[in-house]
Design a protein around this motif. Structure first.
Motif, PDB file in Angstrom:
ATOM      1  N   GLU A 120      25.384  95.976 -12.865  1.00 30.11           N
ATOM      2  CA  GLU A 120      26.405  96.156 -11.821  1.00 30.11           C
ATOM      3  C   GLU A 120      26.455  94.939 -10.881  1.00 30.11           C
ATOM      4  OE1 GLU A 120      25.540  99.751  -9.789  1.00 30.11           O
ATOM      5  OE2 GLU A 120      25.686 101.009 -11.586  1.00 30.11           O
ATOM      6  N   ILE A 121      25.278  94.408 -10.539  1.00 32.37           N
ATOM      7  CA  ILE A 121      25.213  93.236  -9.650  1.00 32.37           C
ATOM      8  C   ILE A 121      25.897  92.042 -10.293  1.00 32.37           C
ATOM      9  CG2 ILE A 121      23.645  91.549  -8.597  1.00 32.37           C
ATOM     10  CD1 ILE A 121      23.783  94.142  -7.066  1.00 32.37           C
ATOM     11  N   ILE A 122      25.610  91.784 -11.566  1.00 33.36           N
ATOM     12  CA  ILE A 122      26.202  90.628 -12.256  1.00 33.36           C
ATOM     13  C   ILE A 122      27.709  90.804 -12.408  1.00 33.36           C
ATOM     14  CG2 ILE A 122      26.267  89.357 -14.433  1.00 33.36           C
ATOM     15  CD1 ILE A 122      23.902  88.698 -12.627  1.00 33.36           C
ATOM     16  N   GLU A 123      28.141  92.013 -12.755  1.00 31.30           N
ATOM     17  CA  GLU A 123      29.584  92.251 -12.897  1.00 31.30           C
ATOM     18  C   GLU A 123      30.298  92.012 -11.574  1.00 31.30           C
ATOM     19  OE1 GLU A 123      29.887  96.198 -14.410  1.00 31.30           O
ATOM     20  OE2 GLU A 123      29.444  95.622 -16.505  1.00 31.30           O
ATOM     21  N   GLU A 124      29.707  92.510 -10.490  1.00 31.07           N
ATOM     22  CA  GLU A 124      30.323  92.294  -9.172  1.00 31.07           C
ATOM     23  C   GLU A 124      30.297  90.820  -8.788  1.00 31.07           C
ATOM     24  OE1 GLU A 124      29.811  93.648  -4.512  1.00 31.07           O
ATOM     25  OE2 GLU A 124      28.871  94.837  -6.094  1.00 31.07           O
ATOM     26  N   ALA A 125      29.231  90.122  -9.165  1.00 29.67           N
ATOM     27  CA  ALA A 125      29.131  88.691  -8.860  1.00 29.67           C
ATOM     28  C   ALA A 125      30.256  87.918  -9.532  1.00 29.67           C
ATOM     29  CB  ALA A 125      27.773  88.149  -9.312  1.00 29.67           C
ATOM     30  N   HIS A 126      30.549  88.244 -10.778  1.00 24.08           N
ATOM     31  CA  HIS A 126      31.621  87.540 -11.494  1.00 24.08           C
ATOM     32  C   HIS A 126      32.992  87.903 -10.917  1.00 24.08           C
ATOM     33  CE1 HIS A 126      29.594  85.406 -14.803  1.00 24.08           C
ATOM     34  NE2 HIS A 126      28.659  86.332 -14.676  1.00 24.08           N
ATOM     35  N   ARG A 127      33.163  89.154 -10.490  1.00 21.48           N
ATOM     36  CA  ARG A 127      34.425  89.529  -9.838  1.00 21.48           C
ATOM     37  C   ARG A 127      34.596  88.762  -8.540  1.00 21.48           C
ATOM     38  NH1 ARG A 127      33.058  94.825 -11.355  1.00 21.48           N
ATOM     39  NH2 ARG A 127      32.271  95.249  -9.250  1.00 21.48           N
ATOM     40  N   ALA A 128      33.520  88.678  -7.764  1.00 16.35           N
ATOM     41  CA  ALA A 128      33.594  87.966  -6.486  1.00 16.35           C
ATOM     42  C   ALA A 128      33.872  86.485  -6.709  1.00 16.35           C
ATOM     43  CB  ALA A 128      32.280  88.145  -5.716  1.00 16.35           C
ATOM     44  N   GLN A 129      33.286  85.930  -7.774  1.00 15.38           N
ATOM     45  CA  GLN A 129      33.503  84.509  -8.062  1.00 15.38           C
ATOM     46  C   GLN A 129      34.958  84.248  -8.438  1.00 15.38           C
ATOM     47  OE1 GLN A 129      34.014  82.741 -11.109  1.00 15.38           O
ATOM     48  NE2 GLN A 129      33.585  80.705 -10.289  1.00 15.38           N
ATOM     49  N   ARG A 130      35.558  85.159  -9.189  1.00 16.30           N
ATOM     50  CA  ARG A 130      36.969  84.993  -9.568  1.00 16.30           C
ATOM     51  C   ARG A 130      37.891  85.135  -8.371  1.00 16.30           C
ATOM     52  NH1 ARG A 130      35.298  88.169 -14.030  1.00 16.30           N
ATOM     53  NH2 ARG A 130      36.099  90.036 -13.000  1.00 16.30           N
ATOM     54  N   ASP A 131      37.548  86.054  -7.460  1.00 17.41           N
ATOM     55  CA  ASP A 131      38.423  86.337  -6.314  1.00 17.41           C
ATOM     56  C   ASP A 131      38.053  85.555  -5.072  1.00 17.41           C
ATOM     57  OD1 ASP A 131      39.564  88.167  -7.990  1.00 17.41           O
ATOM     58  OD2 ASP A 131      38.403  89.859  -7.213  1.00 17.41           O
ATOM     59  N   ASN A 132      37.091  84.632  -5.198  1.00 18.71           N
ATOM     60  CA  ASN A 132      36.565  83.948  -4.024  1.00 18.71           C
ATOM     61  C   ASN A 132      37.642  83.188  -3.267  1.00 18.71           C
ATOM     62  OD1 ASN A 132      34.703  82.778  -2.226  1.00 18.71           O
ATOM     63  ND2 ASN A 132      34.755  80.897  -3.438  1.00 18.71           N
ATOM     64  N   SER A 133      37.778  83.470  -1.962  1.00 14.17           N
ATOM     65  CA  SER A 133      38.753  82.754  -1.125  1.00 14.17           C
ATOM     66  C   SER A 133      38.074  82.066   0.052  1.00 14.17           C
ATOM     67  CB  SER A 133      39.810  83.742  -0.602  1.00 14.17           C
ATOM     68  OG  SER A 133      39.205  84.732   0.199  1.00 14.17           O
ATOM     69  N   GLY A 134      36.759  82.124   0.123  1.00 14.04           N
ATOM     70  CA  GLY A 134      36.044  81.462   1.218  1.00 14.04           C
ATOM     71  C   GLY A 134      35.175  80.365   0.667  1.00 14.04           C
ATOM     72  N   HIS A 135      35.124  79.225   1.320  1.00  7.99           N
ATOM     73  CA  HIS A 135      34.328  78.107   0.840  1.00  7.99           C
ATOM     74  C   HIS A 135      34.060  77.148   1.987  1.00  7.99           C
ATOM     75  CE1 HIS A 135      38.215  76.139   0.795  1.00  7.99           C
ATOM     76  NE2 HIS A 135      38.649  77.118   0.043  1.00  7.99           N
ATOM     77  N   LYS A 136      33.303  76.112   1.660  1.00 11.77           N
ATOM     78  CA  LYS A 136      32.854  75.185   2.690  1.00 11.77           C
ATOM     79  C   LYS A 136      34.013  74.501   3.408  1.00 11.77           C
ATOM     80  CE  LYS A 136      29.260  72.698   1.709  1.00 11.77           C
ATOM     81  NZ  LYS A 136      28.391  71.639   1.137  1.00 11.77           N
ATOM     82  N   GLU A 137      35.065  74.150   2.656  1.00 11.59           N
ATOM     83  CA  GLU A 137      36.195  73.461   3.280  1.00 11.59           C
ATOM     84  C   GLU A 137      36.898  74.354   4.285  1.00 11.59           C
ATOM     85  OE1 GLU A 137      39.224  70.497   3.924  1.00 11.59           O
ATOM     86  OE2 GLU A 137      37.092  70.592   3.467  1.00 11.59           O
ATOM     87  N   LEU A 138      37.017  75.641   3.966  1.00 13.56           N
ATOM     88  CA  LEU A 138      37.653  76.574   4.887  1.00 13.56           C
ATOM     89  C   LEU A 138      36.839  76.688   6.174  1.00 13.56           C
ATOM     90  CD1 LEU A 138      40.005  78.575   5.211  1.00 13.56           C
ATOM     91  CD2 LEU A 138      38.520  80.344   4.272  1.00 13.56           C
ATOM     92  N   ALA A 139      35.513  76.782   6.033  1.00 14.89           N
ATOM     93  CA  ALA A 139      34.656  76.857   7.221  1.00 14.89           C
ATOM     94  C   ALA A 139      34.760  75.585   8.053  1.00 14.89           C
ATOM     95  CB  ALA A 139      33.208  77.100   6.799  1.00 14.89           C
ATOM     96  N   ARG A 140      34.810  74.427   7.366  1.00 13.36           N
ATOM     97  CA  ARG A 140      34.920  73.150   8.080  1.00 13.36           C
ATOM     98  C   ARG A 140      36.229  73.063   8.863  1.00 13.36           C
ATOM     99  NH1 ARG A 140      37.021  68.080   7.808  1.00 13.36           N
ATOM    100  NH2 ARG A 140      38.397  68.660   6.105  1.00 13.36           N
ATOM    101  N   LEU A 141      37.320  73.495   8.241  1.00 17.62           N
ATOM    102  CA  LEU A 141      38.621  73.436   8.909  1.00 17.62           C
ATOM    103  C   LEU A 141      38.689  74.385  10.090  1.00 17.62           C
ATOM    104  CD1 LEU A 141      40.941  73.194   5.784  1.00 17.62           C
ATOM    105  CD2 LEU A 141      40.710  71.469   7.568  1.00 17.62           C
ATOM    106  N   LYS A 142      38.100  75.573   9.938  1.00 17.98           N
ATOM    107  CA  LYS A 142      38.103  76.530  11.047  1.00 17.98           C
ATOM    108  C   LYS A 142      37.297  75.992  12.230  1.00 17.98           C
ATOM    109  CE  LYS A 142      38.955  80.804   8.500  1.00 17.98           C
ATOM    110  NZ  LYS A 142      38.436  82.135   8.124  1.00 17.98           N
ATOM    111  N   LYS A 143      36.175  75.351  11.921  1.00 19.26           N
ATOM    112  CA  LYS A 143      35.362  74.755  12.980  1.00 19.26           C
ATOM    113  C   LYS A 143      36.120  73.625  13.667  1.00 19.26           C
ATOM    114  CE  LYS A 143      30.819  72.656  13.809  1.00 19.26           C
ATOM    115  NZ  LYS A 143      29.552  72.226  13.178  1.00 19.26           N
TER     116      LYS A 143
END
Length: 572
Positions: free
Chosen positions: A383-406
Motif C-alpha cells: 500500500e505504501i509503495i502504491e501510494e508513493a507512485h500515485r503521489a509521484q505521478r500527481d506531484n505538484s510541489g517541488h523545490k522551485e515552487l518553494a523558492r518562488l514562494k519564498k
C-alpha cells in the motif's frame, strides 16, 4: 543533430535560461533568446514543413553549473515520454557549463533519438567530427565559468584583506557611501538602536529578556535592508536576530574573512559603533549562557526517539523534545521549538498557530506500532509503495515552487518597506528614485506570482522516484533484523530515521510520511555486499541527502499514513 529529411515535421522544444534575475529586464536574455528561436523555426518552415513548437522551457535566474533546474528537468522528462524530438537553444552554455552534465544530457538525447540544435554554434552532430567539436565547445564553456569564478574569488579575497565591505546586507547601524564602493558610514539613528541592544543584553544577561525589553520600549529595527538581500527585516527583536546582531564583529570595527579553512580578522575601513571592551564582554556572557544550557545525557532523561522527524501539521514548525514536571514525575513532550522561543520575546504574536505539546510516550508508542506493522505486514508495504507512485505521478510541489514562494514573500516585504520609506520622506526630498525601485520590486513580485500559478497548474515531475515493491520488501527485511536485534533508544531512533521522512502532528491526528526513495533503498541493498556502507550500520549518522534523496515535497518518494488518535496532553 537535425535530421536531413525533406519533411521531418519536428515536435520542437525551446529551452531558455538566464543566470541573474536582474537580466530579465535586459535585452539579449530570456525574451530575446525566445524571440530568436521562434524566428529560426519560422524561417525553417518557410522552406518546408520543418515542425511545430510544442513547448517553451524557461529557467530564470539559475546557474548553468548543474542540471538541477526545474524547466530543464521537465524538458528531459518530456524527452523520455517522446513528447518532443528536437530541442533548440540559442547557445550551448544555456544548457550546461559542465562537461559531465552535458554528456549525460547528450546520452539521453541519443537514447530517445531527440535532435538538438544551437543557433550560435551551428554544429552538425550527425558525424564523429561534429560531436567532437560539440564536446570541445562545452569544455571551453566550463573553463570560462571556472576562470570567471576564480577571478571573482580572488578579487573578493583581496578586498576582504583590505577591510572593505564586499556586498550583501549592510549591518544595521551602517549605510553605504555613494561613489565610494566598499566603505560604510555610521547611520546615527540606527546606531543608537545597536548600542541600546548591547546595553540591554548586558543589563538582563539574557537574549529573551533583552529582546522583550527592546520591543516593549519601541527599540525596533527598520524593515528596510540596505545593500544585498531581498527579504525585509522583521520589525521586532527576538533571540535569533538579536544574537546575530550581538555577534557581528563589524560593530567593533573588525572585518572577518575566510582564507581556506581558517577564519581571519583585519581592521575594517569603517568606524566602530560599540567599544571593543563592551563587545568582548557581551561575547563572554553569551558563551557562559550557552555552557549553562548544555546538559549531559543521563539515563533518566526521556530519549526522544523522534527528534528531527516531528513537525506541527498546521504551521510546519519543527517540534523538539522537552520535559515538564508533574506532581510525581517528569513528563516528556514534543512541542514547537523555534517558534515558541521566538514568540516569547515578541510583543505581538507571530506564530501561525496556537502551539500545542504532545506527550512523547503516546506519540512514540503510536509511531512504533505503525513501524512494526510496516515491517511485518506485506500488504501494508505494498500500500505504501502504491501510494508513493500515485503521489509521484500527481506531484505538484517541488523545490522551485518553494523558492518562488519564498521570493514572492520577500519581495512583498521589500515593497512594504519601500512604501513606508516613501511616506517618511520630507516634502522637499524627491521620491522619484524610490518609486522607480518600487516599480522594479512590484514587477519582480508579479513575475514570481505568475510563475507560481504556472507551476501549480502544470506540475513537473521533479520528485525523487519511488522504489519498486520487491526492492522495498527486501529493504524492510534488513530493517526488521536490526529492529529485532536492537532495543536501545538511540539505535531505535536511527531505524526510525531510515524508514520515516517526517511526522506531522496535530491535536488529534498523526500523519507519517514514509521514505521509499529508489536512491536510498538501492544504497541500503547494495550495502549488503560491501561496495557501499550499509544503510543500517550504526556508525556516524548518514542523512538521506547523502544517500541520494532530495528534499522536495513528496521528494522522499514515499507514501503516507494518517492515524486518528488521542494525543492531547494530560493535565499536569
Amino acid at each position: 543533430m537535425i535530421s536531413q529529411n525533406a519533411n521531418p515535421h519536428y515536435k520542437i522544444a525551446l529551452y531558455v535560461r538566464n543566470s541573474d534575475i536582474k537580466q530579465d529586464t535586459l535585452e539579449g536574455t530570456v525574451k530575446n533568446q525566445e524571440q530568436r528561436l521562434r524566428e529560426f523555426v519560422k524561417l525553417k518552415n518557410l522552406s518546408g514543413d520543418f515542425g511545430k513548437i510544442v513547448g517553451v522551457y524557461i529557467d530564470r535566474s539559475l546557474s548553468g553549473k548543474n542540471m538541477e533546474r526545474p524547466a530543464l528537468q521537465r524538458l528531459m522528462g518530456d524527452v523520455r515520454e517522446e513528447k518532443i524530438n528536437l530541442i533548440l537553444v540559442s547557445e550551448l552554455s544555456r544548457v550546461s557549463r559542465n562537461m559531465r552534465d552535458f554528456l549525460s544530457f547528450w546520452d539521453l538525447l541519443k537514447e530517445y533519438k531527440c535532435g538538438f540544435s544551437s543557433l550560435r554554434e551551428n554544429v552538425d552532430t550527425s558525424n564523429a567530427a561534429g560531436e567532437m567539436v560539440l564536446r570541445t565547445i562545452v569544455n571551453i564553456a566550463q573553463f570560462e565559468r571556472e576562470q570567471t569564478r576564480e577571478r571573482v574569488l580572488a578579487n573578493t579575497a583581496a578586498r576582504s584583506k583590505r577591510g572593505l565591505y564586499n556586498g550583501g546586507t549592510v549591518p544595521l547601524g551602517y549605510q553605504l557611501i555613494q561613489d565610494k564602493p566598499g566603505y560604510l558610514e555610521i547611520n546615527r539613528e540606527e546606531a543608537v538602536l545597536v548600542r541600546m541592544a548591547f546595553d540591554a543584553f548586558l543589563r538582563f544577561e539574557s537574549l529573551n529578556a533583552a529582546a522583550k525589553w527592546l520591543n516593549k520600549n519601541n527599540f525596533r529595527p527598520s524593515k528596510i535592508v540596505k545593500g544585498g538581500g531581498q527579504c525585509a527585516r522583521q520589525c521586532q527583536f527576538h533571540c535569533g536576530n538579536l544574537q546575530y546582531l550581538l555577534r557581528n564583529k563589524a560593530y567593533k570595527g573588525v572585518r572577518n574573512y575566510r582564507e581556506g579553512d581558517e577564519l581571519k580578522e583585519v581592521p575594517a575601513v569603517w568606524d566602530p559603533i560599540v567599544e571593543a571592551e563592551k563587545f568582548d564582554r557581551v561575547q563572554e556572557l553569551m558563551k557562559e549562557n550557552y555552557s549553562k544550557k548544555r546538559k549531559p545525557f543521563v539515563d533518566n532523561r526521556w530519549p526522544y526517539t523522534l527528534s528531527g522527524l516531528t513537525y506541527c501539521s498546521k504551521c510546519k514548525d519543527a517540534m523538539c523534545g522537552k520535559s515538564a514536571h508533574g506532581r510525581t514525575q517528569k513528563y516528556g513532550y514534543y512541542e514547537h521549538s523555534w517558534a515558541s522561543r521566538k514568540g516569547a520575546s515578541l510583543v505581538k504574536g507571530a506564530l501561525k498557530c496556537n502551539p500545542h505539546r504532545v506527550p512523547a510516550e503516546k506519540l512514540e508508542t503510536a509511531v512504533n506500532a505503525v513501524v512494526e506493522r510496516l515491517l511485518y505486514d506485506k500488504d501494508f508495504a505494498r500500500e505504501i509503495i502504491e501510494e508513493a507512485h500515485r503521489a509521484q505521478r500527481d506531484n505538484s510541489g517541488h523545490k522551485e515552487l518553494a523558492r518562488l514562494k519564498k521570493m514572492a514573500t520577500g519581495l512583498e516585504g521589500h515593497e512594504d518597506a519601500l512604501i513606508a520609506r516613501i511616506a517618511e520622506l520630507p516634502s522637499n526630498v524627491s521620491a522619484a528614485a524610490f518609486y522607480k525601485q518600487l516599480e522594479k520590486v512590484q514587477a519582480a513580485r508579479e513575475k514570481a506570482e505568475n510563475s507560481i500559478v504556472e507551476i501549480e497548474q502544470n506540475p513537473w515531475d521533479g520528485a525523487a522516484m519511488p522504489t519498486g515493491l520487491e526492492d522495498y520488501r527486501a529493504f524492510l527485511r534488513l530493517v526488521r533484523k536490526a529492529f529485532e536485534r536492537e532495543s536501545g533508544a538511540e539505535k531505535r531512533s536511527k531505524i526510525f530515521r531510515r524508514l520515516i521522512n517526517r511526522i506531522e502532528v496535530g491535536t488529534d491526528r498523526i500523519k507519517i510520511h514514509f521514505n521509499a526513495s529508489n536512491d536510498v533503498i538501492k544504497a541500503g541493498l547494495r550495502g549488503q555486499n560491501g561496495p557501499v556502507t550499509p544503510i543500517l550500520s550504526f556508525g556516524p549518522e548518514k542523512s538521506f541527502k547523502n544517500n541520494g534523496s532530495r528534499t522536495l515535497t513528496n521528494g522522499w518518494g514515499g507514501g503516507t499514513r494518517t492515524l486518528d488518535t488521542w494525543i492531547n496532553s494530560p493535565p499536569l
